[in-house]
Design a protein around this motif. Structure first.
Motif, PDB file in Angstrom:
ATOM      1  N   GLU A 308       2.726  -5.882 -46.702  1.00  0.00           N
ATOM      2  CA  GLU A 308       2.209  -6.490 -45.473  1.00  0.00           C
ATOM      3  C   GLU A 308       0.716  -6.820 -45.565  1.00  0.00           C
ATOM      4  O   GLU A 308      -0.071  -6.023 -46.081  1.00  0.00           O
ATOM      5  CB  GLU A 308       2.456  -5.546 -44.278  1.00  0.00           C
ATOM      6  CG  GLU A 308       2.083  -6.210 -42.955  1.00  0.00           C
ATOM      7  CD  GLU A 308       2.040  -5.249 -41.772  1.00  0.00           C
ATOM      8  OE1 GLU A 308       2.494  -4.105 -41.907  1.00  0.00           O
ATOM      9  OE2 GLU A 308       1.540  -5.670 -40.718  1.00  0.00           O
ATOM     10  N   CYS A 310      -1.573  -6.784 -43.212  1.00  0.00           N
ATOM     11  CA  CYS A 310      -2.441  -5.791 -42.563  1.00  0.00           C
ATOM     12  C   CYS A 310      -2.729  -4.615 -43.487  1.00  0.00           C
ATOM     13  O   CYS A 310      -3.811  -4.022 -43.439  1.00  0.00           O
ATOM     14  CB  CYS A 310      -1.787  -5.259 -41.288  1.00  0.00           C
ATOM     15  SG  CYS A 310      -1.769  -6.452 -39.954  1.00  0.00           S
ATOM     16  N   CYS A 384       0.133  -9.156 -35.646  1.00  0.00           N
ATOM     17  CA  CYS A 384      -0.821  -8.220 -36.246  1.00  0.00           C
ATOM     18  C   CYS A 384      -1.498  -8.804 -37.476  1.00  0.00           C
ATOM     19  O   CYS A 384      -2.674  -8.528 -37.729  1.00  0.00           O
ATOM     20  CB  CYS A 384      -0.100  -6.925 -36.597  1.00  0.00           C
ATOM     21  SG  CYS A 384       1.337  -7.179 -37.679  1.00  0.00           S
ATOM     22  N   CYS A 385      -0.783  -9.638 -38.247  1.00  0.00           N
ATOM     23  CA  CYS A 385      -1.306 -10.149 -39.516  1.00  0.00           C
ATOM     24  C   CYS A 385      -2.135 -11.419 -39.347  1.00  0.00           C
ATOM     25  O   CYS A 385      -3.147 -11.586 -40.014  1.00  0.00           O
ATOM     26  CB  CYS A 385      -0.158 -10.434 -40.481  1.00  0.00           C
ATOM     27  SG  CYS A 385       0.760  -8.960 -40.981  1.00  0.00           S
TER      28      CYS A 385
HETATM   29 ZN   LIG Z   1       0.386  -7.042 -39.830  1.00  0.00          ZN
END
Ligand SMILES: [Zn+2]
Length: 635
Positions: A308, A310, A384-385
């Motif tokens: 991921e 993040c 989130c990313c």
């Molecule tokens: Zn993320």
């Protein structure tokens, strides 16, 4: 974050290296182009195209409530952190003007009690089912970065009011404790922002709350750890993947240990931090410099689960702290690996989108597509990313050039110009003429504003076994890979350093899920086989379809030729078509044919399948890709 300590605070330890405040950066080449593209296509437009980023705070108590993910409140803070760091790396005036407006809008949405989240009054910072305290951590970080760059006192005051609310709710003998509120990998993250804020303000309560959170790391209920037990587990020699909460978010509370070490001087905090960092390098950092498998440490860098965005951004941020803590050039080598491969690869070259997953083998899916479950009315592109990825580019301003009591440290190689303010009104300009990492030849013109006695430390990457360096044409002896080359002299206009890094290929032989496969590196760049540059090989193969389902196991779908390590020679090639890769090479395959390899960042850019774990004959023994954990011998 850089040093900006209040007079009244005793600081036990200073970072060995620290970022240079008010350094001027002009980054060219592919990295510079992407910084510009991300600024134009994302940083300047994301909030207006996704206004719920700020509006969710304005209508937090309005019914019916907006539906939100538990972490939705983080978007504004992550966006601001990334944007300020990109702004530091580009000096974009347009971005600065927009961020001034953005910060004003953000601050105006803070409630009278200091709350700056999207949840209704009764749920403020209770974290029940939400990651509300985590979201406030990201907002505090963004506001402090902005304050450091601009001196905007309102931003610092806004961060203090958030900190005051956290202290009011959780400092001292309170029930529930912060650790009792759940999602502790996330909600204990303010240990990091509170420690930084203490250094900026001297407010003792912030330090007390940060230290209380460290105590809460080890809290238990019914014999089970409520949080990650980061400090004690690391001191006991456990690997990070063996600890109770090995999800990636844990890196944010863990960064609090480094900050507290500088404030309090607790050597155990530093030891724990180093143990965790090396543990991730050894067991959980993938071949492309990405961290995590399926959002957590698993102890298996060959795990094909998602890497991921993040997680890799948090890993680089944690590595910047490690570099500040140790001054070890190998940490900068690691950051370069993650930046040139994972970070460059997670972004569309257009700057418009970034991935959720940047796998070693597979395809690149935009995060707005892969994790579309996070999209809502008013924020179709937020997840989130997407708000976090540009920070990977922005952090270049943290590590490209650093300072210490014994001089200047140059970590970043690539076409660029940097101006480092030194004491006494002197400034040091360093201009690099190079096509690195395409080649290993870097010319650096050093131009102090007036002649000055100074040590400049040049990073010699660990993979460059035979590096050669000259100063004004004279060869310097004793150039050691995996260290800094320190040159102390009276620098004057016209001084030139020439660095020739060893770009011969190096290899990582796979194990476990990657048994029989090999990763090939040219300098810091991982090479990849992309369907797009090998179309002739894949015409008329068995009919299969890919690309609808991000969860599809794509890593085995592309049948590769076998390579022979004993005769692997790269011939630079060019791509005459549309959207060329940064690097392209022709290589011989074991069956006597030819294939093309490109740099990892370019692989999959147009939606084709790619692989970076490649089948090899005569695979050489792995030359350690990073230096072995020096803590191993003392455990
Ligand atoms: Zn993320």
């Amino acid at each position: 974050m850089s040093e900006s300590t209040s007079q009244s605070i005793d600081i036990a330890e200073h970072p060995v290296l620290h970022p240079v405040p008010r350094c001027m950066y002009e980054i060219g080449g592919a990295v510079g182009e992407l910084l510009g593209a991300v600024t134009d296509q994302w940083m300047l437009v994301a909030p207006k195209a996704n206004p719920a980023m700020l509006e969710m705070f304005a209508d937090r108590d309005v019914v019916p409530f907006r539906d939100k993910t538990p972490w939705a409140g983080e978007f504004a803070g992550k966006y601001l952190t990334a944007a300020v760091q990109v702004m530091k790396t580009t000096q974009s005036r347009e971005l600065k003007a927009w961020l001034k407006e953005f910060v004003g809008l953000l601050i105006s949405r803070q409630a009278e009690d200091g709350y700056l989240g999207p949840w209704p009054r009764a749920a403020r910072l209770t974290n029940s089912g939400t990651w509300d305290t985590w979201a406030h951590y990201h907002i505090m970080m963004g506001l402090m970065f902005w304050y450091e760059e601009t001196g905007d006192a309102k931003a610092l005051e806004c961060a203090c009011r958030i900190a005051d609310l956290i202290c009011e709710k959780y400092l001292g003998e309170k029930s529930p404790r912060l650790v009792d509120t759940g999602s502790t990998e996330m909600n204990l993250a303010p240990v990091h922002s509170l420690a930084i804020l203490y250094r900026k303000t001297g407010n003792r309560r912030y330090l007390d709350m940060a230290r209380q959170i460290v105590e809460e790391f080890g809290a238990k209920k019914d014999g089970e750890f409520l949080a990650g037990d980061y400090l004690h587990a690391a001191l006991a020699g456990k690997q990070f993947f063996e600890t109770p909460k090995p999800r990636w978010e844990s890196l944010h509370p863990i960064m609090g240990l480094a900050e507290l070490y500088w404030i309090r001087g607790e050597k155990s905090y530093r030891r724990a931090y180093e143990q965790i960092w090396w543990s991730i390098v050894e067991y959980d950092r993938h071949n492309n410099g990405g961290f995590s498998s399926g959002e957590r440490a698993t102890g298996n860098p060959y795990d094909p689960s998602a890497i991921e965005t993040c997680c890799t951004i948090a890993w680089i941020a944690a590595s910047v702290e490690m570099l500040k803590l140790t001054g070890d050039s190998v940490v900068a080598d690691e950051i370069e690996l993650s930046t040139l491969n994972s970070v460059m690869g997670m972004h569309s070259f257009s700057g418009r989108w970034a991935t959720y997953n940047t796998p070693s083998d597979g395809a690149r899916f935009a995060s707005a597509h892969h994790i579309v479950f996070q999209a809502r009315p008013g924020s179709p592109e937020l997840n989130c990313c997407s708000v976090n990825s540009p920070r990977g580019l922005g952090m270049i301003s943290d590590w490209a050039v650093m300072q210490s009591t014994d001089g200047v440290y140059l970590n970043y190689y690539g076409p660029s110009r940097m101006i480092v303010p030194l004491s006494g009104g002197v400034s040091l300009e360093m201009e690099q003429t190079t096509d690195y990492p395409a080649s290993g030849r870097v010319l650096i013109d050093v131009r102090p504003s007036k002649p000055c006695e100074l040590t400049i430390h040049f990073r010699i990457p660990y993979w460059s076994e035979r590096a050669a360096v000259t100063l004004n044409g004279t060869r310097i002896q004793e150039v050691k890979p995996g260290s800094y080359l320190a040159i102390k002299r009276r620098w004057t206009q016209g001084d030139r350093i020439e660095i020739d890094l060893d770009m011969s290929l190096h290899f990582w032989r796979g194990e476990r899920d990657c048994e029989g496969l090999v990763s090939v590196y040219r300098g810091p760049v991982l090479l990849a086989y992309d369907q797009r540059y090998n179309r002739a090989r894949h015409a008329g193969e068995k009919a299969e379809t890919y690309g609808q389902d991000p969860g599809q196991a794509l890593w085995n779908m592309l049948t590769l030729p076998t390579f022979d390590a004993r005769s692997l020679a790269l011939e630079p090639a060019t791509w005459d078509g549309w959207l060329p890769p940064h690097m392209l090479f022709t290589v011989k395959t074991a069956d006597g044919g030819e294939a093309m390899l490109c740099d990892f960042a370019s692989a999959g850019q147009t939606g084709s399948l790619y692989r970076s774990w490649l089948p090899f004959e005569g695979a050489p023994k792995t030359r350690l890709f990073s230096r072995a954990n020096p803590l191993r011998s003392v455990r």
